[in-house]
Design a protein around this motif. Structure first.
Motif, PDB file in Angstrom:
ATOM      1  N   GLU A   2       1.153  -1.138   0.256  1.00 48.16           N
ATOM      2  CA  GLU A   2      -0.021  -0.278  -0.052  1.00 48.16           C
ATOM      3  C   GLU A   2       0.933   1.025   0.201  1.00 48.16           C
ATOM      4  N   ASP A   3       2.120   1.488   1.070  1.00 50.33           N
ATOM      5  CA  ASP A   3       2.388   2.596   0.738  1.00 50.33           C
ATOM      6  C   ASP A   3       3.820   2.103  -0.891  1.00 50.33           C
ATOM      7  N   THR A   4       3.834   1.507  -1.228  1.00 48.31           N
ATOM      8  CA  THR A   4       4.168   1.366  -3.182  1.00 48.31           C
ATOM      9  C   THR A   4       3.573   2.407  -3.945  1.00 48.31           C
ATOM     10  N   ALA A  55      12.918  11.800 -10.022  1.00 42.10           N
ATOM     11  CA  ALA A  55      12.301  11.846  -8.787  1.00 42.10           C
ATOM     12  C   ALA A  55      11.574  11.390  -8.525  1.00 42.10           C
ATOM     13  N   ALA A  56      10.346  10.884  -9.314  1.00 45.25           N
ATOM     14  CA  ALA A  56       9.511   9.744  -9.058  1.00 45.25           C
ATOM     15  C   ALA A  56      10.618   8.087  -8.886  1.00 45.25           C
ATOM     16  N   GLU A  57      10.850   8.054  -9.564  1.00 48.83           N
ATOM     17  CA  GLU A  57      12.113   7.279  -9.549  1.00 48.83           C
ATOM     18  C   GLU A  57      13.019   6.965  -8.525  1.00 48.83           C
ATOM     19  N   LYS A  58      13.450   8.037  -7.769  1.00 43.64           N
ATOM     20  CA  LYS A  58      14.448   8.062  -6.943  1.00 43.64           C
ATOM     21  C   LYS A  58      12.648   7.720  -4.991  1.00 43.64           C
ATOM     22  N   LEU A  59      11.784   8.059  -5.548  1.00 43.44           N
ATOM     23  CA  LEU A  59      11.013   8.382  -4.213  1.00 43.44           C
ATOM     24  C   LEU A  59       9.952   6.666  -4.454  1.00 43.44           C
ATOM     25  N   LEU A  60      10.354   5.992  -5.671  1.00 41.76           N
ATOM     26  CA  LEU A  60       9.968   4.601  -5.654  1.00 41.76           C
ATOM     27  C   LEU A  60      10.488   3.741  -5.136  1.00 41.76           C
ATOM     28  N   ASP A  62      12.941   4.575  -3.041  1.00 39.99           N
ATOM     29  CA  ASP A  62      12.649   4.469  -1.264  1.00 39.99           C
ATOM     30  C   ASP A  62      11.859   3.883  -0.432  1.00 39.99           C
ATOM     31  N   ALA A  63      10.679   4.008  -1.739  1.00 36.71           N
ATOM     32  CA  ALA A  63       9.133   3.664  -0.702  1.00 36.71           C
ATOM     33  C   ALA A  63       9.587   1.262  -1.117  1.00 36.71           C
ATOM     34  N   LYS A  64       9.792   1.102  -1.765  1.00 37.50           N
ATOM     35  CA  LYS A  64      10.286  -0.200  -1.952  1.00 37.50           C
ATOM     36  C   LYS A  64      10.535  -0.544  -0.823  1.00 37.50           C
ATOM     37  N   ARG A  65      12.301   0.407  -0.597  1.00 36.41           N
ATOM     38  CA  ARG A  65      12.923  -0.148   0.223  1.00 36.41           C
ATOM     39  C   ARG A  65      12.545   0.038   1.708  1.00 36.41           C
ATOM     40  N   ASN A  66      11.384   0.946   1.911  1.00 40.01           N
ATOM     41  CA  ASN A  66      10.938   0.895   2.988  1.00 40.01           C
ATOM     42  C   ASN A  66       9.091  -0.221   3.170  1.00 40.01           C
TER      43      ASN A  66
END
Length: 536
Positions: A2-4, A55-60, A62-66
Motif C-alpha cells: 500500500e505504501d508503494t 524524483a519519481a524513480e527515487k521515491l519509488l 525509497d518506497a520499495k526499500r521502506n
C-alpha cells in the motif's frame, strides 16, 4: 504494498503538475516568437519531466526499500506474537491438565470413601438385623413372664385379701392415707428447715451487702449552720453599711429577708436567716455593695434583684452539673432546678444535696449487688428528698410532696413510689423502695453526718476510751474505725501475756454490760516490750 502504490501516485501527480506548470509558462510568454517560445517551453517541459521522472524513480526506490523494511518488522512482530500465544496456550493447557489430574484424584478418593462407607453400612445392617432378631426373642420371653407374673399377682392379692379381711381398694386407700400423712409431716419439716436456713442466709447476705455498700461509698460530712459571717477589710465599713439612721441596713434586711447583726466582732458582720438561699443572696449582695462602694437603698434593691437572678442561674447550673456527674439523663428541667436548690438546704445540719448524692451512690451500689437496675435506683436516691426544696408551703409531708412532684414531671412509677414511701407514708410497690429507705437511714446515721448523731458518737468514743483506761496496767486506749475497734496499749512491766488475754476478755464483757452501741466492738490489747540502751 500500500505504501508503494501511494508513492507512485504521488510521483505521477508531481509529473502532471510539472506539465501544467510548463504550459502555463509557455502561455505567459506571448511577446516572443512562437518557435522560440515553443522550443524554450519544450526544453523546460522536457527538463521538468526528466526531473520529475528522476524524483519519481527515487521515491519509488525509497518506497520499495521502506516497504521491505516494514514487511520484515511486521514478520518479526508476528513471529513474536505467535510465540507468546503459543507459550500462553501451553501454560494454560498444563494448568488445565494439572486441575484435571487433581479432580481425578479427588474423585478416586471419594469413590474409595463411598465404597468404604457402603461396606460399613452393610456391616451395620447385618448387626442391626441380628439385634432385631435377638430383641424379638427377648420380647417373647418378657411377654411370657409378664403373663406368669400377672397370674401370680392375682393369686397373691387374693391371699392378702383373705388374710387381712380387706379388699384391694380399701387397702389402697389406707396405704395412700398413711403415705399422705407421712409426706405432709416430712414436707412441713423440710419447709421449716428451708425457711430457717433462708432467713439465716438472707440476714447474712443483707448484712454483707449493706456493709460492702457503706465501705464502697465514702463521703465527707459537714454540719450546716443558720448564720453566715461576712468579713470586712476594716471596721470603718460598718458605718457605711448601717447608713444614716440605719436606712441602709433596714433596706438590706427588707430586700433579703435576713437579719444583719453588726456588733463588736472585729471586721465581721453576721448574717442570720433560716433560709440558706436568702442568706447566700444577702452575702453576695453585701459583697458587691462593699466592692462597689455605692451603698444606698435604691442601689441595694437593684443589687439584690440582680443577685437573685444570677443565683437562680447558678442553682440551675449546679443542678445540671450534679445530674451530669451522677450520669442521670432525661430529667425534667424543673426537677434539675430543684436538685440545684438542694445545695442551699440542710436537714438536721446535713447538707441536702450532699446527703442526696450519697444516698444515690449507696442505692446504685446496693441495687447492683442485688441484680436490680442501678440507674433507676440512683435516680430515686437523688430525688428522694426533693419535697424539702419547694418554697411554697404544703400540707403534705416532704416524701408525699416529692412523689407528687416526680409524678408531675414524668418520672418512672418506681421512682415516684420510692420517693413517697421512704418514710412509710405510702405503700411500697417496687423492689427499689426499701433500698431507698435503707440507704437514707445509712446516710443519716453515718458518724458525723448530723449534729445529734455526732454528739452521741463523740460521747460513745470517749466512754469507750475511759472504760479501758480505768483498768490497772493500761497505759493508753484508742477507739478507731468509728468506734468499732478499741485498741488498748498496756505497760509491759505490769501486764504479762496471760494477763493481756484476760484483760481483752474482761474489757469486752464490761463494754457489753455497760454500753449501748450499734454492731460490735473489737477489743485489741497490745503489749510491747522495749529495751533501750544509750551508747556514749
Amino acid at each position: 504494498m500500500e505504501d508503494t502504490t501511494i508513492i507512485i501516485i504521488i510521483a505521477a501527480g508531481i509529473a502532471v503538475m510539472a506539465a501544467i506548470v510548463g504550459l502555463l509558462v509557455g502561455r505567459s510568454i506571448t511577446q516572443k516568437s512562437n518557435r522560440e517560445i515553443e522550443e524554450q517551453a519544450k526544453q523546460e517541459v522536457e527538463k521538468k519531466l526528466a526531473d520529475a521522472a528522476a524524483a519519481a524513480e527515487k521515491l519509488l526506490a525509497d518506497a520499495k526499500r521502506n516497504a521491505e523494511n516494514a514487511k520484515k518488522d511486521k514478520m518479526l512482530e508476528a513471529k513474536e506474537h505467535f510465540l507468546q500465544l503459543k507459550s500462553k496456550h501451553e501454560s494454560e493447557v498444563a494448568e488445565r491438565n494439572k486441575k484435571a489430574n487433581e479432580k481425578e484424584s479427588q474423585v478416586k478418593q471419594l469413590q474409595n470413601e463411598v465404597s468404604q462407607r457402603a461396606s460399613e453400612v452393610s456391616k451395620k445392617e447385618k448387626e442391626i438385623e441380628s439385634l432385631r432378631d435377638n430383641l424379638n426373642k427377648q420380647l417373647e420371653i418378657v411377654n411370657t413372664k409378664r403373663t406368669q407374673l400377672e397370674k401370680s399377682h392375682e393369686i397373691f392379692v387374693s391371699k392378702l385379701e383373705q388374710i387381712s379381711n380387706l379388699s384391694k381398694d380399701d387397702a389402697k386407700k389406707e396405704l395412700v392415707e398413711s403415705m399422705k400423712k407421712e409426706a405432709e409431716a416430712e414436707a412441713l419439716s423440710f419447709m421449716k428447715n428451708a425457711i430457717d436456713e433462708a432467713k439465716s442466709k438472707a440476714n447474712k447476705e443483707a448484712k454483707k451487702i449493706v456493709i460492702q455498700t457503706i465501705q464502697r461509698t465514702a463521703a465527707e460530712n459537714a454540719i450546716e449552720n443558720t448564720v453566715s459571717v461576712f468579713n470586712l477589710d476594716s471596721d470603718e465599713q460598718k458605718g457605711q453599711i448601717i447608713g444614716r439612721e440605719g436606712r441602709n441596713i433596714r433596706a438590706l434586711e427588707a430586700a433579703t429577708g435576713c437579719e444583719f447583726v453588726v456588733d463588736d466582732t472585729p471586721e465581721a458582720i453576721i448574717i442570720s436567716g433560716y433560709d440558706p438561699i436568702r442568706r447566700e443572696i444577702a452575702r453576695l449582695s453585701l459583697q458587691r455593695l462593699v466592692t462597689d462602694g455605692r451603698i444606698h437603698p435604691a442601689r441595694i434593691e437593684e443589687v439584690v434583684a440582680k443577685t437573685k437572678k444570677q443565683l437562680e442561674e447558678h442553682i440551675l447550673e449546679i443542678g445540671e452539673r450534679t445530674v451530669i456527674d451522677m450520669g442521670i439523663q432525661g430529667m425534667h428541667q424543673e426537677l434539675v432546678r430543684f436538685v440545684g436548690r438542694m445545695r442551699f438546704r440542710s436537714s438536721y445540719g446535713q447538707n441536702l444535696l450532699q446527703h442526696s448524692r450519697e444516698v444515690a451512690n449507696l442505692c446504685a451500689t446496693m441495687a447492683a449487688e442485688l441484680g436490680l437496675n442501678p440507674k433507676l435506683a440512683k435516680r430515686a436516691g437523688l430525688l428522694h428528698d426533693i419535697g424539702k426544696v419547694p418554697d411554697e408551703e404544703s400540707e403534705l409531708s416532704h416524701a408525699l410532696l416529692g412523689a407528687k412532684l416526680c409524678e408531675k414531671y414524668g418520672e418512672h412509677p418506681a421512682v415516684v413510689n420510692a420517693v413517697g414511701a421512704h418514710h412509710d407514708e405510702m405503700e411500697m410497690k417496687f423492689v427499689i423502695s426499701p433500698i431507698i429507705q435503707a440507704c437514707d437511714a445509712i446516710s443519716g446515721a453515718r458518724p458525723g453526718a448530723r449534729r445529734e448523731i455526732m454528739e452521741g458518737y463523740l460521747q460513745r468514743i470517749k466512754d469507750l476510751e475511759t472504760l479501758a483506761q480505768n483498768f490497772e496496767g493500761v497505759e493508753k486506749a484508742y477507739a478507731i474505725q468509728a468506734g468499732r475497734e478499741l485498741r488498748v496499749i498496756v505497760e509491759a512491766d505490769k501486764v504479762d501475756d496471760k494477763r493481756s488475754e484476760e484483760l481483752s476478755f474482761t474489757i469486752s464483757q464490761k463494754i457489753e454490760k455497760e454500753m449501748t452501741y450499734p454492731g460490735q466492738v473489737k477489743v485489741t490489747v497490745i503489749r510491747e516490750k522495749r529495751s533501750v540502751s544509750v551508747a556514749r
